[in-house]
Write a protein that holds these residues in place. Structure first.
Motif, PDB file in Angstrom:
ATOM      1  N   PRO A   1      54.913  66.861  47.239  1.00 41.57           N
ATOM      2  CA  PRO A   1      53.587  65.766  47.388  1.00 41.57           C
ATOM      3  C   PRO A   1      54.216  64.995  48.584  1.00 41.57           C
ATOM      4  N   ILE A   2      53.098  64.541  49.168  1.00 41.84           N
ATOM      5  CA  ILE A   2      53.242  63.804  50.585  1.00 41.84           C
ATOM      6  C   ILE A   2      52.574  62.424  50.326  1.00 41.84           C
ATOM      7  N   GLY A   3      53.088  61.131  50.482  1.00 42.99           N
ATOM      8  CA  GLY A   3      52.719  59.947  50.562  1.00 42.99           C
ATOM      9  C   GLY A   3      53.352  59.218  51.818  1.00 42.99           C
ATOM     10  N   GLY A   4      54.500  58.566  51.764  1.00 41.09           N
ATOM     11  CA  GLY A   4      54.971  57.725  52.710  1.00 41.09           C
ATOM     12  C   GLY A   4      55.703  58.994  53.868  1.00 41.09           C
TER      13      GLY A   4
ATOM     14  N   SER B   1      66.515  64.665  51.298  1.00 40.36           N
ATOM     15  CA  SER B   1      66.948  66.108  51.432  1.00 40.36           C
ATOM     16  C   SER B   1      67.490  66.661  50.518  1.00 40.36           C
ATOM     17  N   THR B   2      68.549  65.980  49.856  1.00 36.52           N
ATOM     18  CA  THR B   2      69.442  66.876  48.851  1.00 36.52           C
ATOM     19  C   THR B   2      68.942  67.208  47.652  1.00 36.52           C
TER      20      THR B   2
ATOM     21  N   SER C   1      58.151  65.318  41.847  1.00 37.31           N
ATOM     22  CA  SER C   1      58.862  64.011  42.296  1.00 37.31           C
ATOM     23  C   SER C   1      59.393  63.158  41.389  1.00 37.31           C
ATOM     24  N   GLY C   2      58.495  63.050  40.112  1.00 36.55           N
ATOM     25  CA  GLY C   2      58.705  61.811  39.314  1.00 36.55           C
ATOM     26  C   GLY C   2      58.034  62.143  38.092  1.00 36.55           C
TER      27      GLY C   2
ATOM     28  N   LEU D   1      59.915  62.369  51.418  1.00 37.20           N
ATOM     29  CA  LEU D   1      60.580  63.574  50.529  1.00 37.20           C
ATOM     30  C   LEU D   1      60.116  64.612  51.447  1.00 37.20           C
ATOM     31  N   ILE D   2      59.089  64.722  52.118  1.00 41.18           N
ATOM     32  CA  ILE D   2      58.744  66.047  52.573  1.00 41.18           C
ATOM     33  C   ILE D   2      59.331  65.944  53.888  1.00 41.18           C
ATOM     34  N   SER D   3      59.873  64.955  54.711  1.00 41.76           N
ATOM     35  CA  SER D   3      60.703  65.251  55.890  1.00 41.76           C
ATOM     36  C   SER D   3      61.819  65.680  55.643  1.00 41.76           C
TER      37      SER D   3
END
Length: 311
Positions: A174-177, A155-156, A300-301, A180-182
């Protein structure tokens, strides 16, 4: 969870992470018809945002647990992050990696001191191998995304973005697992009055999109996407957060991912990986939704094999 949990986490991990830059591009703003603020976690330590969650999760373990080390399974970015976080905190890291993980990511894990154990490229094989290592060594299993300490750590990135640009209308991840989005959705909830969080997801691995529709965790029918970091699926800790706090998930094609990735490489002159391009691809696809708005995009990377680019 409280707002203080997130600020305490940030203070805890701050010595071990970079405060990454937020870049803009007038050309890309004009192309989309909006104001874009790219949170560049491709400049983060280990090349991705995941060092944030990995560091927080390790630091929340007891001294006894830390002595036995940690184990995870990951196709690459969390593998690198946990390896580096463990090295920074002087503990052992066992990393289960699918056999088809990019070699550039395997090399980085080894450089950071992680011990790689390869497995078949499917979720069951990854988890079975990690469980076996935890049983044999006493190492604590840390899931790459379905772990509350990891989620709070992730979240940071959104927290930093909102502190610098408090008037954002949307943040796109982006959403995978789902880690990050949560985490970003919780940051928006606690640190903004009106910012909404959207997700970008490959059509070829669209479990999160289908999960929001059905109201339960769906599995991936295929994972045939260039966005190798997004081939995983949601978990029991992050899905309820996503269901409550994520406004919408936009699916994108492989061609759209590649075109978005190439645009950022060419116009912003920065290295991003395909998984990062998914968020920008989603904004490009739904220009009308975002027109004249202020949008944060989490890059994200940047862990990509430059000898094997898709363009």
């Amino acid at each position: 969870m409280t707002k203080e949990d997130f600020t305490n986490c940030y203070e805890r991990i701050r010595p071990y992470i970079h405060k990454t830059p937020i870049l803009t591009s007038s050309l890309l703003n004009k192309l989309v018809g909006t104001e874009l603020y790219f949170k560049c976690e491709n400049f983060q330590r280990a090349g991705a945002y995941k060092i944030r969650g990995a560091t927080n999760a390790i630091m929340q373990l007891s001294k006894a647990e830390q002595q036995n080390g940690v184990v995870t399974h990951s196709s690459g970015n969390f593998a690198q992050a946990l390896s580096l976080a463990a090295k920074n905190l002087n503990i052992k890291a066992y990393i289960v990696m699918p056999s088809n993980s990019p070699q550039v990511k395997k090399n980085a894990v080894l450089e950071y001191g992680g011990k790689i154990i390869e497995c078949e490229p499917n979720i069951k094989a990854r988890q079975d191998q990690a469980d076996q290592i935890a049983n044999d060594t006493g190492a604590t299993f840390i899931h790459p995304s379905n772990n509350l300490d990891v989620i709070i750590g992730q979240s940071t990135a959104g927290l930093e973005l909102l502190v610098e640009h408090s008037n954002l209308d949307f943040i796109m991840c982006p959403i995978g697992g789902g880690g990050l989005i949560s985490g970003t959705a919780l940051a928006a909830t606690y640190f903004s009055d009106h910012c909404k969080v959207f997700g970008g997801e490959p059509i070829e691995a669209d479990d999160a999109y289908r999960s929001l529709i059905s109201g339960k965790i769906e599995t991936n029918i295929t994972t045939n996407t260039i966005a190798d970091g997004l081939r995983t699926q949601l978990g029991s800790h992050n899905f309820p957060i996503i269901k409550e706090h994520v406004k919408q998930i936009i699916r994108v094609t492989e061609t759209e991912i590649i075109e978005a990735m190439q645009l950022i490489w060419e116009r912003m002159k920065i290295i991003i990986e395909p998984s990062s391009a998914v968020a920008f691809a989603a904004v490009l696809k739904e220009k009308e939704t975002f027109k004249n708005k202020k949008i944060g995009i989490i890059i994200s990377g940047g862990n990509v094999d430059v000898n094997n680019l898709p363009f």
